[in-house]
Scaffold this motif. Structure first.
Motif, mmCIF file in Angstrom:
data_model
loop_
_atom_site.group_PDB
_atom_site.id
_atom_site.type_symbol
_atom_site.label_atom_id
_atom_site.label_comp_id
_atom_site.label_asym_id
_atom_site.label_seq_id
_atom_site.Cartn_x
_atom_site.Cartn_y
_atom_site.Cartn_z
ATOM 1 N N GLU A 1 125.185 30.051 49.306
ATOM 2 C CA GLU A 1 123.881 29.395 49.184
ATOM 3 C C GLU A 1 122.917 29.879 50.271
ATOM 4 N N THR A 2 123.459 30.159 51.461
ATOM 5 C CA THR A 2 122.614 30.691 52.538
ATOM 6 C C THR A 2 122.087 32.075 52.172
ATOM 7 N N ARG A 3 122.948 32.864 51.542
ATOM 8 C CA ARG A 3 122.501 34.199 51.124
ATOM 9 C C ARG A 3 121.387 34.088 50.086
ATOM 10 N N LEU A 4 121.493 33.137 49.178
ATOM 11 C CA LEU A 4 120.433 32.907 48.195
ATOM 12 C C LEU A 4 119.134 32.497 48.886
ATOM 13 N N SER A 5 119.263 31.703 49.951
ATOM 14 C CA SER A 5 118.066 31.299 50.702
ATOM 15 C C SER A 5 117.453 32.502 51.423
ATOM 16 N N LEU A 6 118.291 33.459 51.830
ATOM 17 C CA LEU A 6 117.760 34.679 52.442
ATOM 18 C C LEU A 6 116.984 35.522 51.425
ATOM 19 N N LEU A 7 117.447 35.520 50.187
ATOM 20 C CA LEU A 7 116.707 36.206 49.125
ATOM 21 C C LEU A 7 115.343 35.551 48.913
ATOM 22 N N GLU A 8 115.338 34.209 48.953
ATOM 23 C CA GLU A 8 114.072 33.484 48.835
ATOM 24 C C GLU A 8 113.171 33.770 50.036
ATOM 25 N N LEU A 9 113.777 33.865 51.205
ATOM 26 C CA LEU A 9 113.021 34.180 52.417
ATOM 27 C C LEU A 9 112.401 35.567 52.317
ATOM 28 N N LYS A 10 113.127 36.499 51.748
ATOM 29 C CA LYS A 10 112.593 37.851 51.559
ATOM 30 C C LYS A 10 111.333 37.811 50.697
ATOM 31 N N ARG A 11 111.370 37.026 49.619
ATOM 32 C CA ARG A 11 110.190 36.906 48.754
ATOM 33 C C ARG A 11 109.031 36.236 49.498
ATOM 34 N N THR A 12 109.360 35.274 50.359
ATOM 35 C CA THR A 12 108.315 34.618 51.154
ATOM 36 C C THR A 12 107.651 35.594 52.113
ATOM 37 N N LEU A 13 108.461 36.424 52.759
ATOM 38 C CA LEU A 13 107.912 37.425 53.678
ATOM 39 C C LEU A 13 107.042 38.435 52.941
ATOM 40 N N GLN A 14 107.451 38.801 51.729
ATOM 41 C CA GLN A 14 106.630 39.705 50.918
ATOM 42 C C GLN A 14 105.292 39.056 50.577
ATOM 43 N N SER A 15 105.317 37.731 50.332
ATOM 44 C CA SER A 15 104.066 37.004 50.063
ATOM 45 C C SER A 15 103.179 36.983 51.305
ATOM 46 N N ASN A 16 103.804 36.802 52.478
ATOM 47 C CA ASN A 16 103.040 36.855 53.736
ATOM 48 C C ASN A 16 102.344 38.197 53.878
ATOM 49 N N LEU A 17 103.070 39.270 53.610
ATOM 50 C CA LEU A 17 102.508 40.616 53.746
ATOM 51 C C LEU A 17 101.377 40.843 52.748
ATOM 52 N N SER A 18 101.568 40.384 51.510
ATOM 53 C CA SER A 18 100.527 40.550 50.491
ATOM 54 C C SER A 18 99.265 39.780 50.864
ATOM 55 N N TYR A 19 99.444 38.569 51.378
ATOM 56 C CA TYR A 19 98.289 37.754 51.773
ATOM 57 C C TYR A 19 97.537 38.396 52.935
ATOM 58 N N MET A 20 98.275 38.953 53.892
ATOM 59 C CA MET A 20 97.634 39.612 55.027
ATOM 60 C C MET A 20 96.815 40.821 54.588
ATOM 61 N N ASN A 21 97.289 41.515 53.544
ATOM 62 C CA ASN A 21 96.613 42.743 53.111
ATOM 63 C C ASN A 21 95.611 42.502 51.987
ATOM 64 N N GLN A 22 95.370 41.214 51.640
ATOM 65 C CA GLN A 22 94.486 40.920 50.519
ATOM 66 C C GLN A 22 93.090 41.474 50.734
ATOM 67 N N ALA A 23 92.578 41.360 51.968
ATOM 68 C CA ALA A 23 91.234 41.882 52.257
ATOM 69 C C ALA A 23 91.173 43.392 52.049
ATOM 70 N N SER A 24 92.249 44.091 52.429
ATOM 71 C CA SER A 24 92.285 45.543 52.243
ATOM 72 C C SER A 24 92.282 45.901 50.762
ATOM 73 N N TYR A 25 93.003 45.108 49.951
ATOM 74 C CA TYR A 25 92.997 45.355 48.506
ATOM 75 C C TYR A 25 91.610 45.082 47.920
ATOM 76 N N ASN A 26 90.939 44.053 48.437
ATOM 77 C CA ASN A 26 89.575 43.771 47.969
ATOM 78 C C ASN A 26 88.642 44.934 48.298
ATOM 79 N N ASP A 27 88.786 45.479 49.516
ATOM 80 C CA ASP A 27 87.985 46.649 49.894
ATOM 81 C C ASP A 27 88.300 47.833 48.982
#
Length: 242
Positions: free
Chosen positions: A164-190
């Motif tokens: 179950e912890t490993r599954l939570s790490l998979l979810e954490l990976k998706r969360t980190l990817q969302s963090n990265l996408s949100y940080m780069n949103q302005a660059s995508y808009n540009d």
């Protein structure tokens, strides 16, 4: 962050000034050697400090941050370095290929987020959830998971917990990817804006080429008509001459 930027600029300016001061002091003013060295160091310091301040302020203007904001972001990145050391030290506890792949992918996303903030410090404010919560959670979970995974004689319930912890790490990976996408949103808009500009420029270029082509076609038709009229006149003159 480009923390050495202002130091480099100031050093480029201050080192020659310090050397020139030392040379002038030793060869022209003929002062004691110890004082020559002191004057050289003084010349370096007197030119380094204002040069460093000017270069630093210019750098802050370029990245659109105040000095206090810059120091705060720099301190947060320093804390990240300590957490990254903990994460790297936990690698020795990896016992399976699938865990190695997952953890290295998480590490790659984390390093990408950090390097993005180092390049553009203002992105820190779009990634505060990562710096204040998600990163520490990732490091703590990975450390405990890898440590317990290598322990022998695990019970069924313990194996279920680790799964179950490993599954939570998979979810954490998706969360980190969302963090990265949100940080780069302005660059995508540009990027969308630049793409729209390119599309409009291409459309205008095609219209200009079409207009130019029509103009050339009209000129060719007029030229052929004039040639035909000249040929008719020439033949008429020949018939009159006979």
């Amino acid at each position: 962050m480009k923390g050495n930027y202002s130091h480099f600029i100031a050093s480029v300016i201050a080192v020659p000034i310090g050397l020139i001061t030392w040379v002038l002091s030793s060869n022209i003013f003929d002062i004691h050697m110890f004082l020559d060295v002191v004057l050289g160091i003084g010349g370096f310091g007197a030119s380094y400090l204002p040069s460093h301040r000017i270069a630093h302020n210019k750098h802050l203007e370029e990245i659109n941050l105040t000095n206090s904001e810059y120091k705060y972001i720099k301190s947060q990145l320093h804390q990240v370095d300590e957490q990254m050391k903990r994460l790297r030290s936990s690698y020795m506890n990896i016992r399976s290929i699938k865990d190695a792949k997952l953890i290295f992918e998480i590490n790659r996303i984390i390093k990408t987020i950090i390097s993005s903030v180092e390049e553009e410090p203002r992105k820190f404010y779009r990634g505060q959830q990562f710096f204040h919560s998600n990163l520490e959670s990732a490091v703590n979970t990975i450390e405990k998971y890898l440590y317990l995974y290598k322990m022998p004689g695990k019970s069924k319930n313990e194996r279920i917990q680790l799964h179950e912890t490993r599954l939570s790490l998979l979810e954490l990976k998706r969360t980190l990817q969302s963090n990265l996408s949100y940080m780069n949103q302005a660059s995508y808009n540009d990027l969308d804006i630049e793409r729209e500009i390119i599309r409009r420029n291409a459309s205008r270029s095609k219209k200009r080429q079409a207009m130019l082509g029509n103009k050339l076609d009209k000129e060719k038709v007029n030229l052929k008509r004039e040639e035909k009229e000249d040929e008719i006149l020439y033949r008429g003159e020949q018939n009159d001459g006979r």
